[in-house]
Design a protein around this motif. Structure first.
Motif, mmCIF file in Angstrom:
data_model
loop_
_atom_site.group_PDB
_atom_site.id
_atom_site.type_symbol
_atom_site.label_atom_id
_atom_site.label_comp_id
_atom_site.label_asym_id
_atom_site.label_seq_id
_atom_site.Cartn_x
_atom_site.Cartn_y
_atom_site.Cartn_z
ATOM 1 N N MET A 66 5.217 -3.957 2.964
ATOM 2 C CA MET A 66 4.207 -4.215 1.941
ATOM 3 C C MET A 66 4.086 -3.105 0.900
ATOM 4 N N THR A 67 4.526 -1.884 1.227
ATOM 5 C CA THR A 67 4.513 -0.808 0.238
ATOM 6 C C THR A 67 5.924 -0.377 -0.141
ATOM 7 N N ARG A 126 6.005 -12.443 2.916
ATOM 8 C CA ARG A 126 5.914 -11.573 4.090
ATOM 9 C C ARG A 126 6.458 -10.194 3.732
ATOM 10 N N ASP A 127 5.701 -9.165 4.092
ATOM 11 C CA ASP A 127 6.137 -7.777 3.867
ATOM 12 C C ASP A 127 6.418 -7.497 2.401
ATOM 13 N N GLY A 148 4.565 -6.462 -1.645
ATOM 14 C CA GLY A 148 3.445 -5.873 -2.356
ATOM 15 C C GLY A 148 3.313 -6.465 -3.745
ATOM 16 N N TYR A 163 0.310 -15.762 3.338
ATOM 17 C CA TYR A 163 0.682 -14.379 3.031
ATOM 18 C C TYR A 163 0.478 -13.548 4.296
ATOM 19 N N ARG A 190 1.222 -9.778 6.092
ATOM 20 C CA ARG A 190 1.545 -8.359 5.917
ATOM 21 C C ARG A 190 1.903 -8.055 4.461
ATOM 22 N N CYS A 191 1.000 -8.435 3.571
ATOM 23 C CA CYS A 191 1.216 -8.189 2.143
ATOM 24 C C CYS A 191 0.162 -7.207 1.602
ATOM 25 N N HIS A 192 0.509 -6.556 0.504
ATOM 26 C CA HIS A 192 -0.333 -5.544 -0.140
ATOM 27 C C HIS A 192 -0.710 -6.055 -1.525
ATOM 28 N N CYS A 209 -3.178 -8.492 5.752
ATOM 29 C CA CYS A 209 -2.886 -7.985 4.409
ATOM 30 C C CYS A 209 -3.849 -6.859 4.056
ATOM 31 N N CYS A 268 -7.504 -8.742 7.969
ATOM 32 C CA CYS A 268 -7.043 -7.978 6.804
ATOM 33 C C CYS A 268 -7.899 -6.727 6.611
#
Length: 569
Positions: free
Chosen positions: A321-322, A354-355, A357, A381, A383-385, A405, A425
């Protein structure tokens, strides 16, 4: 019977079993359609009979039928005039009236699409359009009305079956169609009064006819639920995979090694087929029922990305995510309507991220600047940023889930009118501009029959940085039927003891639905909360209606996305 005579080809056996299920399914759907039609017919004329004059035992006329059906709508006069003028026969079945109401709405919205297509760059109702933001708002209206047409078409096609299992979809799609119309109008809130007035006036019939269709479908749904017909005629397929997702694709999504099996690879360093995400999306097949997996390698992708409405079943997976980040800086202050500011916008149904940002780097001084906007139905969504300031996450319409998230922002940074569950989240308000207050949510429900709202479940709500000098609230009611629920979440002590902030004035409409259920932490105390009529104390049974199982109408489409989730309380 084949099993008695030795081994049978496994594929043939699967085909036979599938045919049996299909025949059984068709039989039950047919039976439920007949029973439902009979029940609704009785209910419609039961209403009419209650309201009729004494001794009136004559055969029911078209006028009686239309009046009875229109009595459940918000705009009775427009319902009666539109349906009454369109019915030519002396008598009509209720089912025909329900379908007719959708056709009337579809016809009106289709005319509006053509009108905005002809006027999005010139004049509107005699008012010359000059500035870029107004022109962009006109363009947005054309797109939004096109989406409304799509959803009305979907509801019309599904509504022809007139069976129990389609009601949730019908409510969702008609709620979305109404949302698109209101979003079109919202694009002109800061423009000349003459233009805004003209837009509101021109879309009046479209808005009312769509609302009427939604009211009728909602009424049928409630009537059948109250009569327990759903339980008696429910379909025995609760353990089947969603029809839109082949089993081999579901197995693929449940594996951890998705990146090696991706259909398309995007990489800034040239090690993939494409260097830009937008280029990769152009090569996704249109309206495909097969899952297309796009692997986005580590890097910051400076682009505005759109997953168009024809791009179905797209899954986008990053390196974290980052690590795999989409970044842009369109914003309202520089002349872009809020709807067009999204760094990443999703319209194609059954989207999964997934994953990844998503970031809008415009900064707090630029006001509305969306990082992620989703109008797609059944979007997940995991594990998203999501990071911006004002209006970070635009959960615009349809059904959505956010799981594990990180969501950052300041003013109204989770907003929109979808049916959205935000589960497990981290919600992180951060430092706004000097003099601003933080509001986590701004829900946009405009019609009591919409099945929309924001449900925040089992989340961690904590400050990002030192917010001791900033007042932070759980939300404020953007629209008259704003619906937001916090459940079993942890709130740190930076949350203002009043909890909620009015949109204007000192209070909120009595018609909102705000609730807090079994939250914990120093900021979760409800002792000093605002004393609004719309701030409710709810039971476990009421809270369960805002879980994945209750609010998103089941969880089959979510389990197919390969993300963990909790379907109930």
């Amino acid at each position: 019977m084949f099993k008695s005579y030795g081994k049978v080809d496994e594929h043939e056996q699967m085909v036979l079993e599938a045919r049996k299920k299909t025949r059984k399914r068709i039989t039950i759907i047919g039976l439920s359609s007949i029973v439902l039609a009979a029940v609704v017919f009785a209910l419609v004329f039961g209403i009419r009979g209650t309201n009729s004059s004494e001794g009136d035992n004559d055969a029911h006329t078209v006028t009686d039928s239309v009046k009875a059906v229109c009595d459940v709508t918000l705009y009775k006069d427009s319902c009666y005039s539109s349906l009454g003028s369109a019915v030519n026969s002396n008598q009509v079945q209720p089912q025909e009236l329900f379908l007719l109401s959708k056709k009337v709405a579809l016809s009106e919205v289709s005319k509006a699409v053509e009108y905005f297509s002809d006027h999005d760059h010139g004049a509107f109702k005699g008012v010359v359009v000059k500035n870029s933001r107004t022109k962009e708002a006109m363009k947005n209206c054309r797109e939004l009305l096109g989406l409304a047409v799509d959803h009305l078409n979907s509801s019309l096609t599904s509504g022809e079956n007139f069976s129990f299992e389609v009601f949730e979809d019908l409510q969702t799609w008609l709620s979305a169609a109404g949302t698109y119309l209101h979003t079109c109008i919202e694009g002109f809130e800061d423009e000349k009064e003459a233009i805004k007035t003209s837009v509101v006036s021109y879309l009046k019939n479209s808005t009312q006819f769509t609302s009427n269709s939604l009211a009728i479908v909602t009424w049928i749904n409630k009537a059948t639920t109250n009569l327990n017909l759903r339980r008696l005629l429910s379909l025995p397929h609760h353990n089947e995979a969603p029809a839109w997702l082949p089993s081999k694709d579901r197995r693929l999504l449940l594996t951890e090694d998705l990146r090696k099996k991706a259909d398309i690879v995007v990489a800034k360093d040239g090690s993939g087929k494409y260097k830009k995400i937008s280029d990769a999306l152009k090569h996704v097949p249109d309206k495909s029922n097969k899952r297309t997996v796009i692997y986005v390698k580590k890097g910051i992708y400076y682009e505005n990305v759109r997953v168009e409405k024809t791009k179905w079943n797209v899954m986008m997976i990053g390196d974290g995510m980052t690590s795999s980040i989409v970044s842009a800086n369109l914003n309202f202050a520089d002349g872009t309507p809020t709807f067009s500011t999204a760094t990443f916008a999703v319209f194609g149904r059954n989207f999964i991220a997934r994953d990844m940002g998503f970031r809008n780097s415009a900064g707090p001084q630029k006001h509305q600047a969306v990082a992620l906007m989703t109008s797609a139905d059944q979007a997940v969504y995991y594990r998203c940023h999501i990071d911006a300031y004002q209006d970070s996450l635009y959960a615009h319409s349809n059904r959505q889930l956010y799981r594990e998230c990180n969501i950052y922002g300041t003013v109204d940074f989770i907003f929109g009118n979808s049916a959205v569950v935000i589960q497990n989240c981290n919600i992180r308000p951060k430092l706004p501009m000097h003099g601003q207050q933080n509001t986590i949510t701004a829900q946009g429900k405009t019609d009591p029959n919409m099945n929309t709202g924001i449900s925040i479940q089992n989340c961690n709500i904590s400050p990002f940085g030192n917010l001791s000098s900033v007042e932070t609230y759980l939300g404020r009611p953007w629209k008259n039927y704003s619906t937001t629920v916090y459940m079993k979440s942890r709130m740190e002590d930076f949350v203002n003891p009043k909890g909620w902030l009015p949109w204007t004035g000192n209070s909120a409409p009595d018609t909102i639905f705000y609730a807090e259920f079994q939250n914990v932490g120093p900021g979760a105390s409800t002792k000093n909360r605002v004393k609004w009529k719309g701030l409710r104390t709810i039971t476990s049974e009421q809270a369960s209606k805002f879980t994945i199982k209750g609010f998103l109408q089941g969880d089959k489409w979510i389990s197919a996305a390969g993300a963990p989730f909790k379907s109930d309380l």
